[in-house]
Write an enzyme that holds these catalytic residues in place. Structure first.
Site, short mmCIF file in Angstrom:
data_model
loop_
_atom_site.label_atom_id
_atom_site.label_comp_id
_atom_site.label_asym_id
_atom_site.label_seq_id
_atom_site.Cartn_x
_atom_site.Cartn_y
_atom_site.Cartn_z
N GLU A 119 0.86 -1.19 0.00
CA GLU A 119 0.00 0.00 0.00
C GLU A 119 0.90 1.25 0.00
OE1 GLU A 119 -2.04 0.20 3.76
OE2 GLU A 119 -3.47 1.73 3.09
N LYS A 122 -9.39 1.90 -1.62
CA LYS A 122 -9.53 1.27 -0.29
C LYS A 122 -10.89 1.58 0.35
CE LYS A 122 -6.88 0.84 4.03
NZ LYS A 122 -5.62 1.25 4.68
N CYS A 166 -4.88 -3.48 2.59
CA CYS A 166 -4.57 -3.49 4.01
C CYS A 166 -5.78 -3.78 4.91
CB CYS A 166 -3.87 -2.19 4.40
SG CYS A 166 -2.83 -2.44 5.88
N VAL A 198 0.31 -2.51 10.69
CA VAL A 198 0.94 -2.16 11.97
C VAL A 198 0.43 -3.06 13.10
CG1 VAL A 198 1.52 0.22 11.38
CG2 VAL A 198 -0.73 -0.27 12.32
C1 ACM Z 1 -3.75 -0.13 7.26
O1 ACM Z 1 -4.86 -0.27 6.76
N1 ACM Z 1 -2.79 0.55 6.65
C2 ACM Z 1 -3.43 -0.72 8.57
#
Ligand code: ACM
Length: 262
Positions: free
Chosen positions: A38, A109, A142, A169
């Site tokens: 990402e 996203k 992500c 993370v």
């Molecule tokens: C994320 O969605 N970058 C943890």
């Protein structure tokens, strides 16, 4: 099909450095498909939108699209990569799927994580599947991992390989993606980043451990927490077409949707 991930530590605000690193690591990759993290071209830890603007670009034209188009053509390889998209006055965390013929598809996203909610517009593309060399690729980014509906929707639309660009993370995702693989009988490629970023007194460390999982829940390839590496392996995507986990249990057709809260 030869598929892989590229794990590295993008430098926040250093687009030139990041593009050079990507170009070097992808040189001679001999893959059909490579998935990148990402926000691979910009870095992650922004603290305001003013910082984001110079690193952002439109999805299908401009310097970032041109850069990946050139590599996809040269390496004869499809590339899935997360980038900072600018659309009118909005920023989106997006992914482009760049085909070796130069065509580009885009996913934005859906599920924003933490402070992303302050800076990004939630994606509006929905979850889509794209065909490449006879194989169906699903895109997600992500934090979409924590919503099983994302991978499920892709599987219901026929995805055989889920291409998952990440800047993780939290420590849970890599294990969760094994489950996403099994419950949908698909391959997943999670391309995570490594390294630590600091900005305006904030700090984030990303978890690396990029991986490729099989419909049987095997980890077929995995990076360490902190290496910068391209890993390419050969898979048989047809394994993702058989949705039976036993002779009588089909993971999609046996769902009892009348009992599920949506
Ligand atoms: C994320 O969605 N970058 C943890």
């Amino acid at each position: 099909m030869k598929v892989g991930f590229l794990q590295f530590a993008p430098k926040l605000f250093h687009e030139k450095h990041n593009l050079e690193k990507i170009e070097t690591l992808l040189q001679g990759c001999k893959a059909d498909l490579v998935v990148l993290p990402e926000l691979a071209t910009s870095g992650y830890l922004f603290t305001n939108q003013k910082e984001m603007k110079p690193l952002s670009s439109p999805a299908k034209s401009g310097r970032i699209a041109d850069f990946f188009r050139n590599i996809a053509v040269k390496e004869n390889c499809a590339i899935v990569v997360g980038f900072l998209e600018k659309e009118k006055d909005n920023f989106l965390s997006s992914q482009m799927l760049v085909y070796p013929n130069g065509t580009i598809e885009v996913y934005r996203k859906t599920h924003l994580f933490s402070d992303e909610k302050r800076f990004y517009k939630p994606g509006d593309t929905g979850f889509n599947v794209f065909e490449f060399r006879g194989v169906k690729l699903g895109l997600m980014i992500c934090f979409d991992w924590i919503f099983p509906e994302a991978a499920r929707t892709l599987a219901l639309k026929g995805a055989e390989i889920i291409c998952h660009s990440a800047n993780l993370v939290l420590p849970f995702c890599q294990k969760a993606m094994i489950t996403r693989s099994v419950e949908n009988q698909v391959f997943t490629i999670t391309a995570n980043r490594n390294g630590t970023e600091q900005n305006a007194g904030q700090e984030l460390t990303f978890t690396g451990m990029s991986q490729i999982t099989s419909p049987k829940g095997e980890i077929l390839a995995q990076a360490t927490e902190d290496e910068e590496i391209l890993k390419v392996i050969e898979i048989n995507p047809e394994e993702a077409r058989d949705k039976f986990v036993t002779e009588t249990n089909h993971v999609l057709d046996d769902r009892r949707t009348e009992f599920y809260e949506i």
